[in-house]
Design a protein around this motif. Sequence first.
Motif, PDB file in Angstrom:
ATOM      1  N   ARG A  25       0.823  -1.205   0.000  1.00  0.00           N
ATOM      2  CA  ARG A  25       0.000   0.000   0.000  1.00  0.00           C
ATOM      3  C   ARG A  25       0.857   1.255   0.000  1.00  0.00           C
ATOM      4  O   ARG A  25       1.856   1.344   0.697  1.00  0.00           O
ATOM      5  CB  ARG A  25      -0.921  -0.029   1.232  1.00  0.00           C
ATOM      6  N   ARG A  26       0.474   2.227  -0.789  1.00  0.00           N
ATOM      7  CA  ARG A  26       1.234   3.475  -0.947  1.00  0.00           C
ATOM      8  C   ARG A  26       1.483   4.151   0.406  1.00  0.00           C
ATOM      9  O   ARG A  26       2.570   4.642   0.672  1.00  0.00           O
ATOM     10  CB  ARG A  26       0.495   4.424  -1.889  1.00  0.00           C
ATOM     11  N   HIS A  27       0.486   4.193   1.262  1.00  0.00           N
ATOM     12  CA  HIS A  27       0.634   4.832   2.578  1.00  0.00           C
ATOM     13  C   HIS A  27       0.641   3.766   3.684  1.00  0.00           C
ATOM     14  O   HIS A  27      -0.024   3.919   4.709  1.00  0.00           O
ATOM     15  CB  HIS A  27      -0.477   5.863   2.798  1.00  0.00           C
ATOM     16  N   SER A  28       1.410   2.742   3.467  1.00  0.00           N
ATOM     17  CA  SER A  28       1.502   1.612   4.383  1.00  0.00           C
ATOM     18  C   SER A  28       2.030   2.036   5.752  1.00  0.00           C
ATOM     19  O   SER A  28       3.040   2.732   5.853  1.00  0.00           O
ATOM     20  CB  SER A  28       2.448   0.564   3.782  1.00  0.00           C
ATOM     21  N   ALA A  42       5.948   3.022   6.720  1.00  0.00           N
ATOM     22  CA  ALA A  42       6.170   4.236   7.514  1.00  0.00           C
ATOM     23  C   ALA A  42       6.945   3.924   8.795  1.00  0.00           C
ATOM     24  O   ALA A  42       7.805   4.706   9.218  1.00  0.00           O
ATOM     25  CB  ALA A  42       4.836   4.907   7.846  1.00  0.00           C
ATOM     26  N   HIS A  48      -2.897   2.802  13.579  1.00  0.00           N
ATOM     27  CA  HIS A  48      -3.399   4.020  12.929  1.00  0.00           C
ATOM     28  C   HIS A  48      -3.456   5.205  13.884  1.00  0.00           C
ATOM     29  O   HIS A  48      -3.377   6.351  13.459  1.00  0.00           O
ATOM     30  CB  HIS A  48      -4.779   3.761  12.311  1.00  0.00           C
ATOM     31  N   GLY A  59       2.565  10.663   8.423  1.00  0.00           N
ATOM     32  CA  GLY A  59       3.200   9.583   7.671  1.00  0.00           C
ATOM     33  C   GLY A  59       4.374   8.920   8.359  1.00  0.00           C
ATOM     34  O   GLY A  59       5.143   8.193   7.731  1.00  0.00           O
TER      35      GLY A  59
END
Length: 188
Positions: A12-15, A19, A149, A155
């Motif tokens: 996923r791009r914003h994993s 991060a 989360h 990020g």
Amino acid sequence: MPLLLGISGSLRRHSFNTAILESLADALGDKATLRIFPLNAIPMYDQDADTETPPETVAAFRAAIGEADGIVIASPEYNHGMPGVLKNALDWASRPYGKATLTGKPVFTLTSSPGAVGGARAQAQLNETLASIGARTVLRPQSVIGAVHEKMTDGRLGNKGTLDFLMHGVDDLLREIARPASAVREAN
């Protein structure tokens, strides 16, 4: 300075896991260098393609593992297990049999999840797979991050307590890397 290879089990791009690895790389300072290898281009394992000249991305992945002094794997938990992309990459990394660059390599594993358990079931699968490959998983308290989360800021892993806990895991990895090979053989 030790070279660590970071492997995120998420594409996923914003994993969150990527991060976390980036946060660890930032926090390492002059202790070590952490380079992240993305798994996006690793093909599905196919024994017919696993020849003297494997797919280019697989050869690069195996070489990156071989060049690293130690590995940090950050994985999410999908349906009570590790993601298929990570298992697939580890299958490629376990070859060629008896000569895999991951065999004998020190590895620190961590998992995360928006749920309360923090990916503990995925970590159990991950550590079992690494044991079958012969990697030297760092023995320490389980590094799982529940409600991940809620611990992210801009990020990056913004929760200082969690980052400090993970840095202790990286410190354990660095101590494992520094152990003489003879001590590793005696311990096994």
